[in-house]
Design an enzyme around this catalytic site. Structure first.
Site, PDB file in Angstrom:
ATOM      1  N   ALA A 124       0.790  -0.710  -0.563  1.00 10.88           N
ATOM      2  CA  ALA A 124       0.234  -0.096   0.263  1.00 10.88           C
ATOM      3  C   ALA A 124       0.614   1.116  -0.217  1.00 10.88           C
ATOM      4  O   ALA A 124       0.181   2.472  -0.671  1.00 10.88           O
ATOM      5  CB  ALA A 124      -0.959  -0.178   0.850  1.00 10.88           C
ATOM      6  N   ALA A 125       2.047   0.581   0.506  1.00  9.61           N
ATOM      7  CA  ALA A 125       2.517   2.313   0.728  1.00  9.61           C
ATOM      8  C   ALA A 125       2.988   3.373  -0.999  1.00  9.61           C
ATOM      9  O   ALA A 125       3.425   2.770  -1.913  1.00  9.61           O
ATOM     10  CB  ALA A 125       4.323   2.710   1.010  1.00  9.61           C
ATOM     11  N   PRO A 126       2.991   4.735  -0.290  1.00 11.47           N
ATOM     12  CA  PRO A 126       2.899   5.708  -0.073  1.00 11.47           C
ATOM     13  C   PRO A 126       1.313   5.778   0.366  1.00 11.47           C
ATOM     14  O   PRO A 126       1.366   6.643   1.473  1.00 11.47           O
ATOM     15  CB  PRO A 126       3.591   6.737  -0.122  1.00 11.47           C
ATOM     16  CG  PRO A 126       2.992   7.176  -1.910  1.00 11.47           C
ATOM     17  CD  PRO A 126       3.217   4.837  -1.813  1.00 11.47           C
ATOM     18  N   GLY A 127       0.379   4.941  -0.202  1.00 13.16           N
ATOM     19  CA  GLY A 127      -1.105   5.417   0.921  1.00 13.16           C
ATOM     20  C   GLY A 127      -2.647   5.557  -0.439  1.00 13.16           C
ATOM     21  O   GLY A 127      -3.311   5.717  -0.174  1.00 13.16           O
ATOM     22  N   LYS A 129      -3.950   5.061  -3.512  1.00 13.09           N
ATOM     23  CA  LYS A 129      -4.899   4.073  -3.027  1.00 13.09           C
ATOM     24  C   LYS A 129      -5.264   3.508  -2.309  1.00 13.09           C
ATOM     25  O   LYS A 129      -6.975   3.278  -2.399  1.00 13.09           O
ATOM     26  CB  LYS A 129      -4.133   2.456  -4.987  1.00 13.09           C
ATOM     27  CG  LYS A 129      -3.550   3.552  -5.848  1.00 13.09           C
ATOM     28  CD  LYS A 129      -3.132   2.100  -6.699  1.00 13.09           C
ATOM     29  CE  LYS A 129      -3.382   2.189  -8.138  1.00 13.09           C
ATOM     30  NZ  LYS A 129      -1.387   2.677  -8.189  1.00 13.09           N
ATOM     31  N   GLU A 147       1.738  -3.050   3.884  1.00 10.92           N
ATOM     32  CA  GLU A 147       3.404  -2.248   3.234  1.00 10.92           C
ATOM     33  C   GLU A 147       4.649  -3.592   4.405  1.00 10.92           C
ATOM     34  O   GLU A 147       4.626  -2.919   5.559  1.00 10.92           O
ATOM     35  CB  GLU A 147       3.904  -0.460   3.907  1.00 10.92           C
ATOM     36  CG  GLU A 147       4.613  -0.635   3.084  1.00 10.92           C
ATOM     37  CD  GLU A 147       5.479  -1.089   1.699  1.00 10.92           C
ATOM     38  OE1 GLU A 147       6.451  -1.529   2.252  1.00 10.92           O
ATOM     39  OE2 GLU A 147       5.036  -1.017   1.385  1.00 10.92           O
ATOM     40  N   ASP A 191      -1.082  -4.360  -5.992  1.00 17.66           N
ATOM     41  CA  ASP A 191      -0.238  -2.404  -6.409  1.00 17.66           C
ATOM     42  C   ASP A 191       0.674  -3.500  -6.320  1.00 17.66           C
ATOM     43  O   ASP A 191       2.121  -2.853  -5.860  1.00 17.66           O
ATOM     44  CB  ASP A 191      -0.790  -1.531  -5.740  1.00 17.66           C
ATOM     45  CG  ASP A 191       0.070  -0.531  -7.198  1.00 17.66           C
ATOM     46  OD1 ASP A 191       0.245  -0.675  -8.569  1.00 17.66           O
ATOM     47  OD2 ASP A 191      -0.395   0.645  -6.442  1.00 17.66           O
ATOM     48  N   CYS A 244       3.362  -0.107 -12.227  1.00 20.81           N
ATOM     49  CA  CYS A 244       3.574   0.963 -13.701  1.00 20.81           C
ATOM     50  C   CYS A 244       4.448   1.207 -14.338  1.00 20.81           C
ATOM     51  O   CYS A 244       5.617   1.175 -14.486  1.00 20.81           O
ATOM     52  CB  CYS A 244       3.883   2.264 -12.109  1.00 20.81           C
ATOM     53  SG  CYS A 244       4.993   1.438 -11.253  1.00 20.81           S
TER      54      CYS A 244
END
Length: 472
Positions: A124-127, A129, A147, A191, A244
Protein backbone atom coordinates in the site's frame (compact mmCIF):
# COMPACT_ATOMS: atom_id res chain seq x y z
CA UNK A 1 17.11 11.49 -20.41
CA UNK A 2 19.06 8.41 -21.50
CA UNK A 3 16.79 5.39 -21.58
CA UNK A 4 18.31 1.87 -21.40
CA UNK A 5 18.89 0.47 -24.88
CA UNK A 6 17.37 -2.86 -23.88
CA UNK A 7 14.22 -1.03 -22.80
CA UNK A 8 13.96 0.74 -26.17
CA UNK A 9 14.40 -2.56 -28.01
CA UNK A 10 11.81 -4.19 -25.76
CA UNK A 11 9.23 -1.49 -26.50
CA UNK A 12 9.92 -1.60 -30.25
CA UNK A 13 9.25 -5.32 -30.15
CA UNK A 14 5.98 -4.82 -28.21
CA UNK A 15 4.42 -1.72 -29.81
CA UNK A 16 6.45 -1.11 -32.97
CA UNK A 17 8.98 1.54 -34.03
CA UNK A 18 6.63 4.52 -34.37
CA UNK A 19 4.73 4.00 -31.12
CA UNK A 20 7.96 3.26 -29.31
CA UNK A 21 9.49 6.52 -30.54
CA UNK A 22 6.38 8.43 -29.43
CA UNK A 23 6.58 6.83 -25.98
CA UNK A 24 10.28 7.65 -25.58
CA UNK A 25 9.63 11.26 -26.63
CA UNK A 26 6.84 11.53 -24.05
CA UNK A 27 9.10 10.14 -21.31
CA UNK A 28 11.52 12.98 -22.02
CA UNK A 29 8.80 15.58 -21.40
CA UNK A 30 7.79 17.12 -18.09
CA UNK A 31 5.53 14.91 -15.97
CA UNK A 32 1.98 15.97 -15.24
CA UNK A 33 0.98 17.05 -11.71
CA UNK A 34 -2.38 16.20 -10.17
CA UNK A 35 -4.18 16.10 -6.83
CA UNK A 36 -7.23 14.33 -5.45
CA UNK A 37 -9.52 16.05 -2.96
CA UNK A 38 -10.47 14.40 0.32
CA UNK A 39 -14.17 15.29 0.29
CA UNK A 40 -14.57 13.93 3.81
CA UNK A 41 -12.72 17.12 4.83
CA UNK A 42 -13.32 19.67 2.09
CA UNK A 43 -15.00 20.25 -1.27
CA UNK A 44 -12.88 23.28 -2.10
CA UNK A 45 -9.90 23.07 -4.45
CA UNK A 46 -7.04 24.52 -2.36
CA UNK A 47 -5.32 26.40 -5.20
CA UNK A 48 -6.13 29.48 -7.24
CA UNK A 49 -7.49 29.33 -10.77
CA UNK A 50 -4.08 30.14 -12.26
CA UNK A 51 -2.74 26.88 -10.84
CA UNK A 52 -5.69 24.50 -11.31
CA UNK A 53 -6.15 22.85 -14.69
CA UNK A 54 -8.91 20.58 -15.92
CA UNK A 55 -10.50 17.74 -13.93
CA UNK A 56 -9.21 14.18 -14.23
CA UNK A 57 -11.75 12.52 -16.50
CA UNK A 58 -11.94 9.16 -14.68
CA UNK A 59 -12.01 10.55 -11.14
CA UNK A 60 -14.41 13.32 -10.13
CA UNK A 61 -12.22 14.20 -7.11
CA UNK A 62 -9.05 14.61 -9.22
CA UNK A 63 -7.60 17.74 -10.84
CA UNK A 64 -4.54 18.45 -12.94
CA UNK A 65 -2.34 21.38 -11.88
CA UNK A 66 -0.65 23.66 -14.39
CA UNK A 67 2.45 23.89 -12.22
CA UNK A 68 3.85 22.07 -9.21
CA UNK A 69 3.43 24.04 -5.96
CA UNK A 70 5.61 23.54 -2.88
CA UNK A 71 3.28 20.91 -1.47
CA UNK A 72 5.44 20.35 1.62
CA UNK A 73 4.82 23.94 2.70
CA UNK A 74 1.05 23.78 2.27
CA UNK A 75 -0.68 23.23 5.65
CA UNK A 76 -3.78 21.91 3.87
CA UNK A 77 -1.79 18.93 2.59
CA UNK A 78 -0.81 18.07 6.17
CA UNK A 79 -4.40 18.55 7.28
CA UNK A 80 -5.48 15.88 4.80
CA UNK A 81 -7.53 18.16 2.54
CA UNK A 82 -6.05 16.53 -0.56
CA UNK A 83 -3.55 13.92 -1.70
CA UNK A 84 -0.89 14.44 -4.38
CA UNK A 85 -1.40 11.55 -6.79
CA UNK A 86 -0.73 10.65 -10.39
CA UNK A 87 -3.85 10.93 -12.54
CA UNK A 88 -3.30 7.44 -13.92
CA UNK A 89 -3.49 5.93 -10.44
CA UNK A 90 -6.86 7.61 -9.93
CA UNK A 91 -8.28 5.19 -12.51
CA UNK A 92 -8.82 2.92 -9.52
CA UNK A 93 -11.67 5.27 -8.56
CA UNK A 94 -13.52 4.49 -11.79
CA UNK A 95 -12.80 0.76 -11.61
CA UNK A 96 -14.09 0.29 -8.06
CA UNK A 97 -17.06 2.57 -8.62
CA UNK A 98 -18.03 0.53 -11.66
CA UNK A 99 -17.72 -2.73 -9.72
CA UNK A 100 -19.97 -1.38 -6.99
CA UNK A 101 -22.46 -0.21 -9.57
CA UNK A 102 -22.81 3.10 -7.77
CA UNK A 103 -20.28 5.48 -9.18
CA UNK A 104 -18.97 6.78 -12.48
CA UNK A 105 -16.54 9.59 -13.21
CA UNK A 106 -19.46 12.02 -13.19
CA UNK A 107 -21.68 10.79 -10.36
CA UNK A 108 -21.41 10.92 -6.59
CA UNK A 109 -21.62 7.61 -4.77
CA UNK A 110 -24.54 6.75 -2.51
CA UNK A 111 -22.80 4.46 -0.06
CA UNK A 112 -25.41 4.00 2.65
CA UNK A 113 -27.27 1.16 0.88
CA UNK A 114 -24.17 -0.92 0.09
CA UNK A 115 -22.98 -3.77 2.28
CA UNK A 116 -19.73 -3.05 4.15
CA UNK A 117 -16.68 -4.84 2.77
CA UNK A 118 -13.42 -6.17 4.15
CA UNK A 119 -10.67 -4.73 1.93
CA UNK A 120 -6.91 -5.39 1.75
CA UNK A 121 -4.33 -3.24 0.00
CA UNK A 122 -1.41 -5.67 0.03
CA UNK A 123 1.43 -3.33 -1.06
CA UNK A 124 0.00 0.00 0.00
CA UNK A 125 2.78 2.57 0.63
CA UNK A 126 2.74 5.51 0.31
CA UNK A 127 -1.05 5.26 0.48
CA UNK A 128 -2.60 6.93 -2.56
CA UNK A 129 -4.60 3.94 -3.76
CA UNK A 130 -5.50 3.02 -0.16
CA UNK A 131 -7.11 6.40 0.35
CA UNK A 132 -9.08 5.97 -2.88
CA UNK A 133 -10.35 2.61 -1.66
CA UNK A 134 -11.33 4.00 1.73
CA UNK A 135 -13.10 6.95 0.06
CA UNK A 136 -15.18 5.07 -2.48
CA UNK A 137 -16.01 1.86 -0.62
CA UNK A 138 -19.25 1.63 1.42
CA UNK A 139 -19.08 3.82 4.50
CA UNK A 140 -18.66 1.14 7.18
CA UNK A 141 -16.16 -0.96 5.21
CA UNK A 142 -12.82 -1.89 6.77
CA UNK A 143 -9.54 -1.25 4.96
CA UNK A 144 -6.31 -2.98 5.94
CA UNK A 145 -3.44 -1.16 4.27
CA UNK A 146 -0.26 -3.25 4.40
CA UNK A 147 3.35 -2.44 3.59
CA UNK A 148 6.15 -5.03 4.04
CA UNK A 149 8.98 -2.46 4.37
CA UNK A 150 9.10 -0.85 7.83
CA UNK A 151 10.05 2.72 6.88
CA UNK A 152 7.47 2.79 4.12
CA UNK A 153 4.86 1.40 6.51
CA UNK A 154 5.43 4.41 8.78
CA UNK A 155 4.91 6.78 5.84
CA UNK A 156 1.76 4.87 4.94
CA UNK A 157 0.50 5.19 8.52
CA UNK A 158 1.11 8.95 8.51
CA UNK A 159 -0.79 9.42 5.24
CA UNK A 160 -3.71 7.27 6.40
CA UNK A 161 -3.98 9.22 9.65
CA UNK A 162 -3.88 12.56 7.84
CA UNK A 163 -6.81 11.50 5.65
CA UNK A 164 -8.74 10.88 8.87
CA UNK A 165 -10.69 7.70 8.11
CA UNK A 166 -11.54 5.66 11.23
CA UNK A 167 -12.22 2.22 9.69
CA UNK A 168 -8.60 1.44 8.87
CA UNK A 169 -5.72 -0.75 10.00
CA UNK A 170 -2.13 -0.22 8.85
CA UNK A 171 0.11 -3.29 9.04
CA UNK A 172 3.76 -4.11 8.35
CA UNK A 173 3.80 -7.69 7.10
CA UNK A 174 4.70 -9.95 4.21
CA UNK A 175 1.90 -11.40 2.07
CA UNK A 176 2.46 -14.89 3.48
CA UNK A 177 1.64 -13.53 6.96
CA UNK A 178 -1.85 -12.65 5.71
CA UNK A 179 -2.46 -16.04 4.12
CA UNK A 180 -1.55 -17.64 7.46
CA UNK A 181 -3.68 -15.25 9.53
CA UNK A 182 -7.06 -16.68 8.58
CA UNK A 183 -8.48 -13.24 7.67
CA UNK A 184 -10.58 -13.35 4.51
CA UNK A 185 -11.32 -10.35 2.30
CA UNK A 186 -14.04 -9.35 -0.15
CA UNK A 187 -11.69 -7.14 -2.12
CA UNK A 188 -7.89 -7.14 -2.51
CA UNK A 189 -5.68 -4.67 -4.34
CA UNK A 190 -2.29 -5.97 -5.44
CA UNK A 191 -0.45 -2.88 -6.66
CA UNK A 192 2.69 -4.95 -6.88
CA UNK A 193 6.37 -3.87 -6.85
CA UNK A 194 7.54 -3.66 -10.45
CA UNK A 195 10.40 -2.58 -12.71
CA UNK A 196 8.98 0.96 -12.72
CA UNK A 197 9.15 1.69 -16.43
CA UNK A 198 6.06 3.88 -16.18
CA UNK A 199 7.84 6.18 -13.73
CA UNK A 200 10.99 6.82 -15.79
CA UNK A 201 10.28 10.52 -16.38
CA UNK A 202 9.64 11.10 -12.66
CA UNK A 203 12.26 8.84 -11.10
CA UNK A 204 15.67 8.69 -12.74
CA UNK A 205 16.75 6.08 -10.20
CA UNK A 206 14.21 3.73 -11.78
CA UNK A 207 16.10 4.10 -15.07
CA UNK A 208 19.41 3.25 -13.41
CA UNK A 209 17.98 0.17 -11.70
CA UNK A 210 16.16 -1.20 -14.76
CA UNK A 211 17.42 -4.28 -16.61
CA UNK A 212 15.90 -7.33 -18.32
CA UNK A 213 17.02 -9.30 -15.28
CA UNK A 214 15.10 -6.98 -12.94
CA UNK A 215 11.97 -7.50 -15.07
CA UNK A 216 12.28 -11.27 -14.63
CA UNK A 217 12.80 -10.92 -10.86
CA UNK A 218 9.79 -8.64 -10.59
CA UNK A 219 7.59 -11.08 -12.47
CA UNK A 220 8.52 -13.89 -10.07
CA UNK A 221 7.91 -11.68 -7.01
CA UNK A 222 4.57 -10.49 -8.37
CA UNK A 223 3.33 -14.06 -8.80
CA UNK A 224 4.43 -14.89 -5.28
CA UNK A 225 2.50 -11.90 -3.86
CA UNK A 226 -0.63 -12.68 -5.88
CA UNK A 227 -0.52 -16.36 -4.87
CA UNK A 228 -0.53 -15.46 -1.17
CA UNK A 229 -3.20 -12.76 -1.65
CA UNK A 230 -5.41 -15.18 -3.57
CA UNK A 231 -5.57 -17.43 -0.49
CA UNK A 232 -7.04 -14.47 1.45
CA UNK A 233 -9.71 -13.67 -1.16
CA UNK A 234 -13.06 -15.24 -0.45
CA UNK A 235 -15.04 -17.01 -3.18
CA UNK A 236 -16.77 -14.42 -5.31
CA UNK A 237 -14.34 -11.73 -4.16
CA UNK A 238 -12.46 -9.35 -6.44
CA UNK A 239 -8.76 -8.68 -6.94
CA UNK A 240 -7.33 -5.70 -8.76
CA UNK A 241 -3.83 -6.23 -10.12
CA UNK A 242 -1.77 -3.20 -11.12
CA UNK A 243 1.76 -2.13 -11.96
CA UNK A 244 3.45 1.06 -13.14
CA UNK A 245 5.37 -0.63 -15.92
CA UNK A 246 4.95 -1.27 -19.66
CA UNK A 247 6.38 -4.70 -20.46
CA UNK A 248 4.05 -7.64 -21.01
CA UNK A 249 5.94 -10.06 -18.73
CA UNK A 250 4.85 -8.20 -15.61
CA UNK A 251 1.42 -7.45 -17.01
CA UNK A 252 -0.43 -9.57 -19.58
CA UNK A 253 1.63 -12.69 -18.88
CA UNK A 254 0.86 -12.43 -15.18
CA UNK A 255 -2.86 -11.93 -15.82
CA UNK A 256 -2.89 -15.00 -18.06
CA UNK A 257 -1.10 -16.91 -15.29
CA UNK A 258 -3.69 -15.80 -12.71
CA UNK A 259 -6.52 -16.92 -15.00
CA UNK A 260 -4.92 -20.26 -15.93
CA UNK A 261 -3.23 -21.27 -12.69
CA UNK A 262 -5.47 -19.70 -10.04
CA UNK A 263 -8.76 -19.85 -11.88
CA UNK A 264 -9.52 -16.14 -11.90
CA UNK A 265 -12.13 -14.58 -14.17
CA UNK A 266 -10.95 -11.31 -15.76
CA UNK A 267 -13.68 -8.66 -15.60
CA UNK A 268 -14.40 -5.97 -18.18
CA UNK A 269 -14.64 -2.35 -16.99
CA UNK A 270 -16.21 0.06 -19.53
CA UNK A 271 -14.19 3.20 -20.32
CA UNK A 272 -14.68 6.26 -22.50
CA UNK A 273 -12.82 6.37 -25.84
CA UNK A 274 -11.81 9.98 -25.12
CA UNK A 275 -9.70 8.78 -22.18
CA UNK A 276 -7.26 7.14 -24.65
CA UNK A 277 -6.70 4.10 -22.45
CA UNK A 278 -5.00 1.26 -24.30
CA UNK A 279 -5.78 -2.45 -24.05
CA UNK A 280 -3.46 -5.41 -24.35
CA UNK A 281 -0.17 -5.14 -26.20
CA UNK A 282 -0.14 -8.88 -26.94
CA UNK A 283 -1.85 -9.91 -30.17
CA UNK A 284 -2.94 -13.32 -28.84
CA UNK A 285 -4.33 -11.94 -25.58
CA UNK A 286 -8.12 -11.50 -25.46
CA UNK A 287 -8.79 -10.56 -21.83
CA UNK A 288 -9.70 -6.96 -20.85
CA UNK A 289 -6.80 -4.97 -19.39
CA UNK A 290 -6.11 -1.22 -19.12
CA UNK A 291 -2.92 0.65 -19.97
CA UNK A 292 -1.95 4.27 -19.52
CA UNK A 293 0.85 5.20 -21.90
CA UNK A 294 2.50 8.66 -21.67
CA UNK A 295 2.04 10.54 -24.92
CA UNK A 296 -1.37 8.95 -25.37
CA UNK A 297 -3.01 9.29 -21.95
CA UNK A 298 -2.49 12.17 -19.52
CA UNK A 299 -0.50 10.63 -16.71
CA UNK A 300 2.31 8.22 -15.97
CA UNK A 301 2.52 4.59 -17.01
CA UNK A 302 -0.02 2.26 -15.44
CA UNK A 303 -1.37 -1.22 -16.07
CA UNK A 304 -4.52 -2.55 -14.38
CA UNK A 305 -6.73 -5.63 -14.57
CA UNK A 306 -9.71 -6.83 -12.52
CA UNK A 307 -10.02 -10.51 -11.57
CA UNK A 308 -12.87 -12.23 -9.76
CA UNK A 309 -12.47 -15.43 -7.78
CA UNK A 310 -15.05 -17.61 -9.47
CA UNK A 311 -18.22 -18.20 -7.48
CA UNK A 312 -21.91 -17.39 -7.79
CA UNK A 313 -22.13 -15.35 -4.59
CA UNK A 314 -22.37 -11.57 -4.51
CA UNK A 315 -19.86 -9.26 -2.84
CA UNK A 316 -20.52 -9.28 0.91
CA UNK A 317 -18.20 -9.75 3.84
CA UNK A 318 -18.23 -13.01 5.79
CA UNK A 319 -17.25 -13.57 9.40
CA UNK A 320 -13.61 -14.43 10.02
CA UNK A 321 -13.20 -17.40 12.32
CA UNK A 322 -10.57 -19.80 13.68
CA UNK A 323 -8.35 -17.18 15.27
CA UNK A 324 -4.95 -18.58 16.22
CA UNK A 325 -1.64 -17.23 17.44
CA UNK A 326 -0.37 -15.05 20.26
CA UNK A 327 -1.65 -11.52 20.83
CA UNK A 328 1.23 -9.22 19.87
CA UNK A 329 -0.49 -6.01 20.91
CA UNK A 330 -1.55 -6.95 24.46
CA UNK A 331 -4.89 -5.20 23.81
CA UNK A 332 -7.39 -4.70 26.63
CA UNK A 333 -10.54 -2.65 27.03
CA UNK A 334 -9.95 1.05 27.61
CA UNK A 335 -11.92 3.31 29.95
CA UNK A 336 -12.18 6.65 28.09
CA UNK A 337 -15.68 8.00 27.38
CA UNK A 338 -15.56 8.13 23.58
CA UNK A 339 -18.70 10.27 23.37
CA UNK A 340 -16.64 13.23 24.63
CA UNK A 341 -14.36 13.11 21.62
CA UNK A 342 -15.93 11.46 18.56
CA UNK A 343 -19.24 11.32 16.75
CA UNK A 344 -20.98 7.94 16.39
CA UNK A 345 -19.27 6.83 19.61
CA UNK A 346 -21.73 3.94 20.06
CA UNK A 347 -20.32 2.34 16.88
CA UNK A 348 -16.86 2.04 18.43
CA UNK A 349 -15.22 0.02 21.15
CA UNK A 350 -12.19 1.16 23.16
CA UNK A 351 -9.03 -0.91 23.30
CA UNK A 352 -5.88 -0.05 25.23
CA UNK A 353 -2.67 -1.10 23.53
CA UNK A 354 0.88 -0.13 24.48
CA UNK A 355 -0.50 2.71 26.62
CA UNK A 356 -2.63 4.17 23.85
CA UNK A 357 -6.42 4.16 23.95
CA UNK A 358 -7.78 3.23 20.54
CA UNK A 359 -11.34 3.61 19.26
CA UNK A 360 -12.12 0.84 16.79
CA UNK A 361 -15.37 -0.03 14.95
CA UNK A 362 -17.33 -2.67 16.87
CA UNK A 363 -18.47 -4.47 13.73
CA UNK A 364 -14.85 -5.22 12.77
CA UNK A 365 -13.55 -6.04 16.25
CA UNK A 366 -13.16 -9.72 15.32
CA UNK A 367 -10.75 -8.87 12.50
CA UNK A 368 -8.88 -6.46 14.78
CA UNK A 369 -8.35 -9.26 17.29
CA UNK A 370 -7.24 -11.62 14.54
CA UNK A 371 -4.79 -9.06 13.20
CA UNK A 372 -3.49 -8.34 16.70
CA UNK A 373 -2.71 -12.00 17.23
CA UNK A 374 -1.10 -12.70 13.87
CA UNK A 375 0.11 -9.45 12.30
CA UNK A 376 2.19 -6.39 13.19
CA UNK A 377 -0.21 -3.47 13.54
CA UNK A 378 1.30 -0.02 13.00
CA UNK A 379 -1.94 1.94 13.36
CA UNK A 380 -5.60 1.06 13.81
CA UNK A 381 -8.87 2.95 14.08
CA UNK A 382 -8.48 6.26 15.90
CA UNK A 383 -5.84 6.60 18.56
CA UNK A 384 -7.66 8.75 21.11
CA UNK A 385 -4.74 9.42 23.46
CA UNK A 386 -3.04 8.34 26.68
CA UNK A 387 -3.96 8.70 30.34
CA UNK A 388 -1.08 9.74 32.60
CA UNK A 389 -2.18 10.11 36.19
CA UNK A 390 -5.13 12.50 36.12
CA UNK A 391 -4.10 13.98 32.79
CA UNK A 392 -5.49 12.80 29.47
CA UNK A 393 -3.13 13.53 26.55
CA UNK A 394 -4.94 13.53 23.18
CA UNK A 395 -3.29 11.90 20.17
CA UNK A 396 -2.55 13.44 16.77
CA UNK A 397 -4.84 10.92 15.05
CA UNK A 398 -7.79 12.24 17.05
CA UNK A 399 -7.23 15.79 15.82
CA UNK A 400 -7.14 14.62 12.20
CA UNK A 401 -10.06 12.20 12.40
CA UNK A 402 -13.10 12.93 10.25
CA UNK A 403 -15.36 12.07 13.20
CA UNK A 404 -13.75 14.36 15.80
CA UNK A 405 -16.46 16.26 17.69
CA UNK A 406 -16.21 19.96 16.95
CA UNK A 407 -16.79 20.89 20.57
CA UNK A 408 -14.40 18.29 22.05
CA UNK A 409 -11.59 20.87 22.38
CA UNK A 410 -11.20 24.61 21.91
CA UNK A 411 -10.09 25.41 18.35
CA UNK A 412 -7.79 28.18 17.10
CA UNK A 413 -7.35 29.01 13.42
CA UNK A 414 -3.76 29.95 12.56
CA UNK A 415 -2.42 32.29 9.93
CA UNK A 416 -0.11 30.72 7.36
CA UNK A 417 3.16 31.70 9.09
CA UNK A 418 2.06 30.23 12.41
CA UNK A 419 0.70 27.11 10.72
CA UNK A 420 4.11 26.48 9.17
CA UNK A 421 5.78 27.10 12.54
CA UNK A 422 3.47 24.56 14.08
CA UNK A 423 4.25 21.97 11.40
CA UNK A 424 7.96 22.55 12.03
CA UNK A 425 7.24 21.84 15.71
CA UNK A 426 8.25 25.35 16.70
CA UNK A 427 6.62 27.35 19.46
CA UNK A 428 3.58 29.43 18.53
CA UNK A 429 1.85 32.15 20.53
CA UNK A 430 -1.88 31.96 21.25
CA UNK A 431 -4.11 34.90 22.06
CA UNK A 432 -4.84 35.55 25.70
CA UNK A 433 -8.50 34.56 25.41
CA UNK A 434 -7.66 30.98 24.39
CA UNK A 435 -8.55 28.59 27.27
CA UNK A 436 -5.77 26.75 29.01
CA UNK A 437 -5.34 23.06 28.35
CA UNK A 438 -5.40 21.09 25.11
CA UNK A 439 -6.32 23.08 22.03
CA UNK A 440 -6.81 22.01 18.41
CA UNK A 441 -4.93 24.32 16.04
CA UNK A 442 -6.38 24.64 12.54
CA UNK A 443 -5.60 26.19 9.20
CA UNK A 444 -8.54 27.47 7.15
CA UNK A 445 -10.83 25.54 9.46
CA UNK A 446 -9.10 22.15 9.14
CA UNK A 447 -7.32 20.66 12.18
CA UNK A 448 -3.54 20.31 12.07
CA UNK A 449 -3.02 18.87 15.57
CA UNK A 450 -2.83 19.72 19.27
CA UNK A 451 -1.02 22.20 21.47
CA UNK A 452 -1.20 22.46 25.25
CA UNK A 453 -1.85 26.03 26.26
CA UNK A 454 -0.23 26.73 29.63
CA UNK A 455 -0.87 30.47 29.68
CA UNK A 456 2.39 32.28 28.92
CA UNK A 457 3.27 29.78 26.18
CA UNK A 458 2.02 26.65 24.46
CA UNK A 459 3.61 23.24 24.08
CA UNK A 460 3.62 22.04 20.47
CA UNK A 461 2.40 18.42 20.38
CA UNK A 462 2.90 17.80 16.64
CA UNK A 463 4.61 14.41 16.14
CA UNK A 464 8.35 14.87 15.93
CA UNK A 465 8.66 12.28 13.16
CA UNK A 466 6.16 14.22 11.03
CA UNK A 467 7.69 17.67 11.39
CA UNK A 468 8.40 19.71 8.27
CA UNK A 469 12.08 20.42 7.71
CA UNK A 470 11.84 22.41 4.46
CA UNK A 471 12.30 26.20 4.72
CA UNK A 472 10.92 28.95 2.49
Amino acid sequence: MQLPNDFILQMKDIIGDENSRRLCDALAEKATVSIRLNRAKTSDIPFDTDTVGKPVAWCNDGFYLKERPLFTLDPLLHAGAYYVQEASSMFLNHVVGTLLGKRTADDDIEKTDLAPLAILDMCAAPGGKSTILRTIMPQDSLLIANEPIGKRANILSENIQKQGFPNTIVTNNYPKDFSRSGIMFDFILCDVPCSGEGMFRKDHQAIEEWSPQSVAKCQALQREIVSEAWKCLRDGGTMIYSTCTFNTRENEENIRWIADELGGEVIDIPTEPSWNISGSLLKDFNMPVYRFIPGKTEGEGLFMAVIRKKDDTTIYSKANRNIKGKNRNNGKNGTVDLSKYIRRADDFTTIETDGDIVAFPKMWEQIYKTAGKNLRIVHAGITIGQTKGRDFIPHQALALSTILKKDAFPCVDLEYEDAIKYLRKESIELHGDVPRGYVVVCYKGLPLGFVKNIGNRSNNLYPNEWRVRMTL
